[in-house]
Design an enzyme around this catalytic site. Structure first.
Site, mmCIF file in Angstrom:
data_model
loop_
_atom_site.group_PDB
_atom_site.id
_atom_site.type_symbol
_atom_site.label_atom_id
_atom_site.label_comp_id
_atom_site.label_asym_id
_atom_site.label_seq_id
_atom_site.Cartn_x
_atom_site.Cartn_y
_atom_site.Cartn_z
ATOM 1 N N SER A 293 3.529 -36.072 15.446
ATOM 2 C CA SER A 293 3.205 -35.246 16.610
ATOM 3 C C SER A 293 2.789 -33.826 16.217
ATOM 4 C CB SER A 293 4.410 -35.237 17.555
ATOM 5 O OG SER A 293 4.109 -34.629 18.774
ATOM 6 N N ASP A 304 -8.332 -29.920 8.265
ATOM 7 C CA ASP A 304 -9.686 -29.895 8.822
ATOM 8 C C ASP A 304 -10.421 -28.589 8.520
ATOM 9 O OD1 ASP A 304 -9.456 -32.427 9.778
ATOM 10 O OD2 ASP A 304 -9.273 -31.894 11.894
ATOM 11 N N LYS A 318 1.148 -40.161 15.480
ATOM 12 C CA LYS A 318 1.441 -40.017 16.913
ATOM 13 C C LYS A 318 0.496 -38.970 17.498
ATOM 14 C CE LYS A 318 4.970 -38.870 20.347
ATOM 15 N NZ LYS A 318 4.261 -37.743 20.975
#
Length: 553
Positions: A293, A304, A318
């Site tokens: 999460s 990223d 998740k």
């Protein structure tokens, strides 16, 4: 002729809009009718069961079971929270409760203190690990379930209580004042050497970002100019805290995560809104299969933007967002309302709960359907299976004897005995029991049960089990018996074979008696393969740069 042609062109789309609107209205009405019908059936069923069933039923219990069974058909994160569980739910989301500040549990002989948290009433009053709880105020709790003992220890802040415990052979009584307990999101941070800072982020409850910020500022003031952020075993939590933590390292105005769901009010793009603390400090983030999460948002966003090297094992996967909705009678429901997407555009949800197999098992996203995305520097990353590290670290495998010694509480009990005999030890990172102490441990085990089956023994047992079904079993039975005799383990021999492993586990447990949770975490960093690998990136910035700029194939 032109005027005649225009009229149908306008008229046909208008009719189509009216038709579609009427159809949508009818579909909505049908759905509302279906909901009302089934709710009425459910209510009628409960009423009739209460009237006609041969035995008395508990409507609250029965309805709760029905609700939970219904929600299980959706996903594991959509949960019903009845009024009586609201306090526990609030503690999970905020990390706050009022009590003595100690983890308790049953170790066979009764309930005991497993970990007093530093700075809270249990620890400051002098309660220690392995203290058996005999009484809370006037209530004898020696044989009560752990949950009942926990409830007795909790209560309104600033209220007094007494706790009677058995420590070794002594019975002691402590007077405490309950306090508001806020569990730390950062249970430990420190320097691993002159330049390397380490932050363990264990949760994402309220103030997680503030705790990480304070740790980072403090480490930098001590001269740390490179950082390990440990998100292993972090189950996630508040999305807002994840965004703020990413903002510590990423410039203002950058997208961190986007939530997309069925309703417009859950669709939102979260961006960094502040000036970062340090946008250049080299970072390695540690993740594993229990990082989930919000932990995946932080790890994924830093990956990223090519802001950190990720080391460890693939995260949980998740990518679902939950919203808590109040219901009648002070109950609540935590509902999955959206999926989240990190800056590259990928969703990291690993399981498609909308699709189930006939046997009820859920379906993971197959590799063939996973989509590729690119980081800021053009590295290839993929969706659908959690966050994949830039370099994999295999899970540490322990010998069967180690598992057995821990499970049988022999490690725990010896550490307690050691604590009673030694007033102090060295610092957590350097402490290790001596060979003499290890010999004492071996004597401590004499007469205690710690039998176990080795991996090889298990394989031979399986082979024998399957061979018994074959016609030629009689012919090979003698050879199997000979193999079994050769691999029959010696427990005493394994204590020597796996001495280094058992000594490390023992040392970490002993450290907890003196330095509590913080010390145990610090002690565990010694000989940690993920930490050791992280250091190679931080000590060799050329290696880091290459990893963050060369596209992975």
């Amino acid at each position: 002729m032109i005027p005649k042609l225009k009229k149908p062109i306008v008229f046909i789309p208008l009719m189509l809009v009216l038709f579609l609107g009427a159809f949508a209205f009818q579909v909505k009405n049908d759905k509302l009718f279906a909901l009302a019908k089934n709710i009425d059936i459910f209510a009628t069923l409960i009423r009739e069961l209460d009237s006609y069933y041969v035995d008395e039923i508990d409507p609250d219990k029965l309805v709760t079971i029905g609700i939970n069974a219904m929600l299980e058909e959706l996903d594991p994160y959509t949960e019903y929270i009845p009024e009586e569980e609201s306090a526990d739910f609030r503690m999970l989301t905020t990390g706050e409760y009022a009590g003595i500040g100690a983890l308790i549990g049953n170790r066979g002989g009764g309930n005991m203190i497993l970990m007093p948290y530093t700075g809270f009433p249990a620890q400051t009053a002098g309660l220690r690990i392995a203290d058996y709880i005999l009484k809370v105020n006037s209530v004898d709790v020696a044989k009560k379930p752990t949950s009942e003992v926990s409830e007795l220890l909790k209560g309104p802040a600033n209220t007094p209580l007494t706790v009677k415990v058995l420590r070794d052979k002594d019975t002691l009584e402590f007077a405490l004042i309950r306090k508001k307990i806020t569990l730390k999101n950062v249970p430990f941070y420190g320097k691993l050497d002159d330049k390397t800072g380490y932050v363990k982020l264990a949760d994402f409850t309220t103030n997680a970002s503030t705790e990480v910020r304070n740790a980072l500022v403090n480490l930098k003031s001590q001269g740390a100019d490179r950082l390990i952020l440990d998100l292993r075993d972090n189950p996630g939590g508040l999305l807002s805290e994840a965004v703020e933590i990413v903002n510590l390292f990423i410039p203002k105005g950058k997208e961190v995560v986007k939530t997309l769901g069925k309703l417009q009010n859950v669709n939102y793009t979260y961006k960094t809104s502040k000036t970062p603390i340090d946008k250049d400090i080299p970072i390695v983030v540690l993740i594993n299969e229990r990082s989930a999460s919000a932990a995946e948002i932080v790890a994924g966003a830093l990956q990223d933007y090519d802001r950190a090297v990720l080391v460890g094992r693939k995260s949980f996967g998740k990518g679902l967002v939950q919203t808590t909705i109040p219901l009648s009678y002070n109950s609540q429901v935590k509902v999955t309302t959206a999926k989240y997407y990190i800056p590259s555009g990928r969703c990291i949800q690993a399981i498609d709960y909308a699709q189930t197999r006939e046997n009820g098992s859920v379906i993971t996203v197959p590799d063939s359907l996973r989509k590729s995305f690119k980081t800021a520097n053009g590295r290839i990353v993929r969706d659908g299976a959690g966050i994949e590290p830039d370099e994999l670290v295999s899970e540490v495998s322990y010998a069967p004897i180690s598992y057995t010694l821990v499970a049988g509480n022999h490690i725990f009990d010896f550490a307690t005995q050691y604590f009673y005999k030694h007033k102090s030890i060295s610092d957590p990172l350097t402490f290790s029991i001596s060979d003499k102490d290890y010999e004492e441990f071996k004597k401590f085990l004499v007469g205690k049960e710690y039998d176990y089956t080795t991996y090889v023994e298990k394989s031979v047992q399986d082979l024998e089990k399957h061979a018994e079904k074959e016609a030629y079993f009689g012919e090979i039975k003698a050879q199997l018996e000979a193999i079994k005799a050769k691999v029959n383990h010696s427990k005493e021999g394994d204590l020597d074979t796996y001495k280094a492993e058992v000594k490390k586990i023992l040392s970490e447990e002993i450290v907890s008696r003196y330095y509590f949770q913080e010390g145990m975490i610090e002690a565990g960093l010694d000989q940690d393969p993920a930490v050791d690998l992280a250091k190679t990136y931080l000590f060799d910035l050329a290696k880091t740069t290459k990893t963050l700029t060369v596209a992975r194939k």
